[in-house]
Scaffold this motif. Structure first.
Motif, PDB file in Angstrom:
ATOM      1  N   LEU A 251       1.205  -1.087   0.035  1.00 15.04           N
ATOM      2  CA  LEU A 251      -0.099  -0.015  -0.009  1.00 15.04           C
ATOM      3  C   LEU A 251       0.721   1.838  -0.316  1.00 15.04           C
ATOM      4  CD1 LEU A 251      -2.941  -1.225   2.408  1.00 15.04           C
ATOM      5  CD2 LEU A 251      -2.948  -0.936   0.205  1.00 15.04           C
ATOM      6  N   SER A 252       1.992   1.455   0.752  1.00 16.34           N
ATOM      7  CA  SER A 252       2.614   2.410   0.350  1.00 16.34           C
ATOM      8  C   SER A 252       3.248   2.798  -1.164  1.00 16.34           C
ATOM      9  CB  SER A 252       4.118   1.749   0.933  1.00 16.34           C
ATOM     10  OG  SER A 252       4.842   1.039   1.374  1.00 16.34           O
ATOM     11  N   ILE A 253       3.000   1.947  -1.854  1.00 15.23           N
ATOM     12  CA  ILE A 253       3.593   2.662  -3.522  1.00 15.23           C
ATOM     13  C   ILE A 253       2.634   2.528  -4.168  1.00 15.23           C
ATOM     14  CG2 ILE A 253       5.383   0.612  -3.483  1.00 15.23           C
ATOM     15  CD1 ILE A 253       4.000  -0.328  -5.214  1.00 15.23           C
ATOM     16  N   LEU A 254       1.173   3.184  -3.548  1.00 16.31           N
ATOM     17  CA  LEU A 254       0.424   3.730  -3.931  1.00 16.31           C
ATOM     18  C   LEU A 254       0.394   5.146  -4.428  1.00 16.31           C
ATOM     19  CD1 LEU A 254      -2.460   0.934  -3.250  1.00 16.31           C
ATOM     20  CD2 LEU A 254      -1.163   0.580  -5.237  1.00 16.31           C
ATOM     21  N   THR A 255       0.299   5.619  -4.675  1.00 12.13           N
ATOM     22  CA  THR A 255      -0.257   7.106  -5.225  1.00 12.13           C
ATOM     23  C   THR A 255      -1.131   7.607  -5.920  1.00 12.13           C
ATOM     24  OG1 THR A 255       0.934   9.012  -5.541  1.00 12.13           O
ATOM     25  CG2 THR A 255       1.144   6.942  -7.117  1.00 12.13           C
ATOM     26  N   PHE A 256      -1.194   8.511  -6.337  1.00  9.99           N
ATOM     27  CA  PHE A 256      -2.359   9.792  -7.177  1.00  9.99           C
ATOM     28  C   PHE A 256      -1.472  10.305  -8.509  1.00  9.99           C
ATOM     29  CE2 PHE A 256      -5.430   8.256  -3.424  1.00  9.99           C
ATOM     30  CZ  PHE A 256      -6.221   8.759  -4.225  1.00  9.99           C
ATOM     31  N   GLU A 257      -0.632  10.058  -7.985  1.00 12.33           N
ATOM     32  CA  GLU A 257       0.417  10.322  -9.454  1.00 12.33           C
ATOM     33  C   GLU A 257      -0.437  11.214 -10.449  1.00 12.33           C
ATOM     34  OE1 GLU A 257       2.873  13.748 -10.511  1.00 12.33           O
ATOM     35  OE2 GLU A 257       2.034  13.871  -8.247  1.00 12.33           O
ATOM     36  N   ASN A 258      -0.644   9.968 -11.025  1.00 20.00           N
ATOM     37  CA  ASN A 258      -1.048   9.440 -12.434  1.00 20.00           C
ATOM     38  C   ASN A 258      -2.098  10.535 -12.502  1.00 20.00           C
ATOM     39  OD1 ASN A 258       1.032   7.879 -12.190  1.00 20.00           O
ATOM     40  ND2 ASN A 258      -0.095   6.228 -11.378  1.00 20.00           N
TER      41      ASN A 258
END
Length: 272
Positions: free
Chosen positions: A47-54
């Protein structure tokens, strides 16, 4: 014995549902991953790698939001215009009497057998001759006719008793009054089903907008997604995030109007 069959059918249904949901799950999950983790297909990611950056990046591009607006304009315009003309055509073919009615209906139905690839070049020549290339009208006008909508409306209107039509005539209503005040309100389930079908179809259309619109400000959402793929590299993280955003309107439509979709599917199976 019946309980065993029910259990087996339920297991089969669950397995089919999982097969359908699995690619969607991978799509949504991958949309939140950084580009370096896209091809890591672990079902339970860190979960730590998930991001809204995309999602931030796709909306920071010059064309993505504009392409969504173009797709919305095209889809809504075609849906409203097609429902209006198709419902009137269905009413005329079901309730009016004029020479060649069966021939005209048969001609409409025959167009459903012609692949779009066959008429694509003639359509392009017509659109070019009209002088509307590189405009949203070049996308909208050729996609308006749809024999499927005319067929469904005709079949629905045929099931309405003739006595209702005669009573409306006695009350002094014109054919347009009968159509707009009686027949069209009764066809709500068919109208909603076709509206969703037309909207989703034209929201997802790719080939025709790609052919007739070369300017970036006229791209549709599907054309915009394709342009995240470059000659040497492909921004899979942006493509997947864009695909999730592009799918949201159709998913919302389905959940909001699923009752009407079921009614429309059952009604479309009625016999003449």
């Amino acid at each position: 014995m019946k309980n065993r069959k029910r259990v087996v059918l339920n297991i089969i249904a669950i397995m089919i549902a999982l097969l359908i949901i699995f690619p969607i799950y991978i799509l949504v999950l991958s949309a939140f991953k950084p580009s370096s983790e896209i091809f890591n297909l672990s079902l339970i990611p860190d979960l730590s790698i998930l991001t809204f950056e995309n999602f931030v990046q796709i909306f920071e591009t010059d064309f993505f939001f504009r392409s969504m607006l173009n797709s919305l304009i095209i889809s809504v315009t075609i849906t409203i215009a097609a429902l209006f003309f198709h419902s009137m055509s269905g009413y005329a073919l079901a309730k009016l009497h004029f020479p060649g009615k069966k021939l005209i209906f048969g001609w409409f139905m025959s167009t459903m057998m012609i692949p779009f690839a066959v008429i694509m070049i003639p359509l392009f020549i017509i659109v070019r001759g009209m002088g509307i290339l590189n405009s949203l009208w070049a996308v909208i006008l050729p996609l308006l006719p749809n024999a499927y909508g005319i067929f469904l409306y005709r079949q629905f209107f045929l099931d309405i008793p003739e006595s209702m039509l005669e009573a409306a005539k006695i009350d002094g209503l014109s054919h347009f009054g009968i159509f707009s005040k009686i027949y069209l309100p009764l066809s709500k389930s068919i109208t909603v089903t076709l509206a969703i079908t037309f909207f989703v179809t034209n929201w997802n259309t790719y080939l025709w907008p790609l052919i007739v619109t070369q300017r970036q400000d006229l791209w549709t959402i599907q054309v915009a997604l394709a342009n995240f793929k470059g000659e040497h590299t492909t921004a899979w993280n942006l493509i997947l995030a864009g695909a999730v955003v592009a799918a949201l309107p159709t998913v919302i439509l389905f959940f909001v109007f699923q009752k009407y979709i079921r009614e429309g599917i059952k009604t479309s199976g009625s016999k003449e």
